[in-house]
Design an enzyme around this catalytic site. Structure first.
Site, mmCIF file in Angstrom:
data_model
loop_
_atom_site.group_PDB
_atom_site.id
_atom_site.type_symbol
_atom_site.label_atom_id
_atom_site.label_comp_id
_atom_site.label_asym_id
_atom_site.label_seq_id
_atom_site.Cartn_x
_atom_site.Cartn_y
_atom_site.Cartn_z
ATOM 1 N N ARG A 1 1.450 1.652 6.885
ATOM 2 C CA ARG A 1 1.872 1.065 5.598
ATOM 3 C C ARG A 1 3.239 1.631 5.275
ATOM 4 N NH1 ARG A 1 -1.662 0.547 0.169
ATOM 5 N NH2 ARG A 1 -2.341 -1.200 1.460
ATOM 6 N N HIS B 1 1.243 -8.604 4.047
ATOM 7 C CA HIS B 1 0.005 -7.803 3.952
ATOM 8 C C HIS B 1 -1.093 -8.564 4.709
ATOM 9 C CE1 HIS B 1 -2.711 -4.847 2.669
ATOM 10 N NE2 HIS B 1 -2.805 -5.099 1.381
ATOM 11 N N GLN C 1 -5.001 -7.853 4.453
ATOM 12 C CA GLN C 1 -5.596 -8.337 3.205
ATOM 13 C C GLN C 1 -5.897 -9.828 3.287
ATOM 14 O OE1 GLN C 1 -6.387 -6.495 0.264
ATOM 15 N NE2 GLN C 1 -7.527 -8.391 -0.020
ATOM 16 N N ASP D 1 -2.148 -11.315 -7.978
ATOM 17 C CA ASP D 1 -1.793 -9.976 -7.499
ATOM 18 C C ASP D 1 -1.044 -9.311 -8.647
ATOM 19 O OD1 ASP D 1 -1.180 -7.740 -5.930
ATOM 20 O OD2 ASP D 1 0.416 -8.734 -4.802
ATOM 21 N N CYS E 1 -6.390 -8.768 -4.708
ATOM 22 C CA CYS E 1 -6.427 -7.749 -3.641
ATOM 23 C C CYS E 1 -6.630 -6.350 -4.178
ATOM 24 C CB CYS E 1 -5.174 -7.848 -2.782
ATOM 25 S SG CYS E 1 -3.642 -7.538 -3.688
ATOM 26 N N ARG F 1 -12.289 -5.968 3.835
ATOM 27 C CA ARG F 1 -11.174 -5.304 4.526
ATOM 28 C C ARG F 1 -11.697 -4.578 5.763
ATOM 29 N NH1 ARG F 1 -6.539 -3.872 1.788
ATOM 30 N NH2 ARG F 1 -5.895 -3.148 3.849
#
Ligand code: NVA
Length: 309
Positions: free
Chosen positions: A101, A128, A131, A222, A262, A290
């Site tokens: 990340r 991402h 996700q 988000d 998310c 996930r």
């Protein structure tokens, strides 16, 4: 360069379906599949905050028979204390896969080019993709299929989640409608790539959140303030105010629409508490998934080691 998962379109439509099917299998029998037995080590490197990503990768790596090695980005100082290139060559000698990340997608690309092992994007400023696989698995579980469904992404689409929804939604043959303020649409080049995928989906962008949500099967949002955008918080709260996912907005979607986020969520900002904690929310399934999709990605990459892109 061996196969990696750096952005959503690293998987073709057929491969995305294969990975999602594997994720469903792994979810049904979480302890039966041990491709990382040895144990093989997977390095998890975090240059930004994390909860779900660290927890779900660590648990998933253990379930696959592997060893999760946490590398603290602050201690390692990647790109500051040591170059990305040197870190890539060192980690590639210790780990069989690298989960990272970080900020710049170009750094992730360099890690993948030089480490010699599969690299997985655990979130960058631009994408991402783990996700998105979790979102797609969750939608498939609740709706039975993906192709042809309409998804309304409301709020800040000029972020990793917006770009990834464009690519992964198009790969899955979905109709993705972004309801976002002017200047906060997904990256135009990413949208052009998504539109060229040709799996039967479509992308539309509108500044009217109502138009985006009307009749949608899935409503997604988000945070308005992605990691790294904290300095813009006050201005963003003003710009995005009309894009809050409220019960009134969700009422415009299909009666059986589901709502995704998310996480982390800011109740009263991008999503109302009544929505995220209400009956149409599937965010806890989404968070659990996930683990299952990332296990599928690690297994899939492990079985494709040596194949070049
Ligand atoms: N767009 C958000 C996603 C958090 C998982 C961020 O980058 O902070």
């Amino acid at each position: 360069m061996t196969r990696s998962f750096l952005r959503d379109d690293d998987l073709t439509p057929g491969e995305q379906a294969e990975v999602l099917a594997l994720a469903a299998e792994l979810k049904a029998a979480p302890y039966d599949h041990k491709p990382l037995a040895g144990p093989r080590t997977v390095a998890m490197v975090f240059d930004k905050p994390t909860l779900r990503t660290q927890a779900s990768f660590a648990a998933g790596i253990a379930e696959l028979g592997g060893n999760a090695m946490l590398v603290d980005g602050l201690l390692a100082g990647i790109g500051k204390r040591e170059s990305v290139a040197d870190v890539a060559r060192v980690l590639g000698r210790q780990a069989s896969q690298i989960v990272w990340r970080t900020f710049a997608q170009s750094d992730l690309d360099e890690m993948a080019a030089l480490s010699g092992v599969p690299v997985i994007n655990a979130l960058t400023d631009e994408f991402h993709p783990c996700q998105l696989l979790a979102d797609l698995l969750t939608i498939a579980e609740h709706k039975g299929a993906l192709a042809g469904l309409s998804v309304a992404f409301v709020g800040d689409a000029a972020c990793n989640m917006g770009n990834s929804w464009a690519l992964a939604g198009a790969t899955a043959g979905m109709h993705v409608r972004f309801g976002c303020p002017d200047g906060y649409a997904p990256d135009a080049e990413v949208v052009a790539v998504a539109e060229a995928i040709g799996a039967g989906g479509s992308i539309t962008v509108t500044a009217d959140p109502h138009t985006a949500v009307d009749g949608a099967d899935v409503v997604v949002t988000d945070t308005w303030i992605s990691m790294g955008k904290e300095d813009e918080a006050a201005a963003r709260r003003t710009v995005f105010g009309p894009y809050s996912v409220t019960p009134e907005l969700v009422a415009r979607a299909a009666a059986d629409a589901i709502v995704l986020h998310c996480l982390p969520a800011y109740r009263g900002s991008e999503i109302a508490a009544e929505v995220i904690d209400g009956p149409q929310s599937v965010v806890w399934d989404e968070a659990e998934n996930r683990r299952h999709v990332q296990k599928a990605v690690m297994s899939w990459l492990h079985s494709h080691v040596g194949e070049s892109v």
